[in-house]
Scaffold this motif. Sequence first.
Motif, PDB file in Angstrom:
ATOM      1  N   UNK A 128       0.822  -1.217   0.000  1.00  0.00           N
ATOM      2  CA  UNK A 128       0.000   0.000   0.000  1.00  0.00           C
ATOM      3  C   UNK A 128       0.854   1.264   0.000  1.00  0.00           C
ATOM      4  N   UNK A 129       2.146   1.101  -0.254  1.00  0.00           N
ATOM      5  CA  UNK A 129       3.049   2.246  -0.219  1.00  0.00           C
ATOM      6  C   UNK A 129       3.163   2.778   1.194  1.00  0.00           C
ATOM      7  N   UNK A 130       3.663   4.001   1.324  1.00  0.00           N
ATOM      8  CA  UNK A 130       3.813   4.582   2.660  1.00  0.00           C
ATOM      9  C   UNK A 130       2.465   4.883   3.303  1.00  0.00           C
ATOM     10  N   UNK A 131       1.384   4.903   2.516  1.00  0.00           N
ATOM     11  CA  UNK A 131       0.046   5.111   3.072  1.00  0.00           C
ATOM     12  C   UNK A 131      -0.325   3.994   4.047  1.00  0.00           C
ATOM     13  N   UNK A 132       0.298   2.843   3.894  1.00  0.00           N
ATOM     14  CA  UNK A 132       0.044   1.725   4.792  1.00  0.00           C
ATOM     15  C   UNK A 132       0.364   2.054   6.245  1.00  0.00           C
ATOM     16  N   UNK A 133       1.374   2.879   6.460  1.00  0.00           N
ATOM     17  CA  UNK A 133       1.725   3.259   7.834  1.00  0.00           C
ATOM     18  C   UNK A 133       0.565   3.981   8.513  1.00  0.00           C
ATOM     19  N   UNK A 134      -0.011   4.954   7.847  1.00  0.00           N
ATOM     20  CA  UNK A 134      -1.122   5.717   8.442  1.00  0.00           C
ATOM     21  C   UNK A 134      -2.319   4.810   8.696  1.00  0.00           C
ATOM     22  N   UNK A 135      -2.570   3.867   7.794  1.00  0.00           N
ATOM     23  CA  UNK A 135      -3.655   2.909   8.011  1.00  0.00           C
ATOM     24  C   UNK A 135      -3.360   2.029   9.228  1.00  0.00           C
TER      25      UNK A 135
END
Length: 146
Positions: A128-135
């Motif tokens: 999910x790219x770096x967006x995975x961290x926020x999720x």
Amino acid sequence: MSKTIYILNGPNLNLLGQRQPEIYGHDTLADVERACAAVAAEKGFEIRLFQSNHEGAIIDTIHEARHSACGIVINPGAYTHTSVAILDALNAFDGPVIECHISNIHKREGFRHHSYVSLRADGVLAGLGVEGYALAVRRICSLCSK
């Protein structure tokens, strides 16, 4: 209960944004930290981001988290596939753990398909790219609010 979420990053993630941008993108670890801090603050939490190229330093930080964190988001980098020691440290942590990978490790080389960390993780995000961290932070906030 603590309202701090540890975000732990393994080897070479200090080069995020510079190393293999075709795989990992152009965002930096500082960008990841800002995005995660915003999500955490929205939910009344704070984060502590840590990165090390040294397995022992990651283990020491997991031990520290046992006393000061409600949850852990971890991208162990290459240690995902090799570190029983990180798995053992995570097994001694009582809160939720989310494993996060920027790339889809299952579409890459065969040796990347196995994760020791997944044996402990309450959830896994990959590709999910770096967006995975926020999720992952959002999910930890939810789990720590119950």
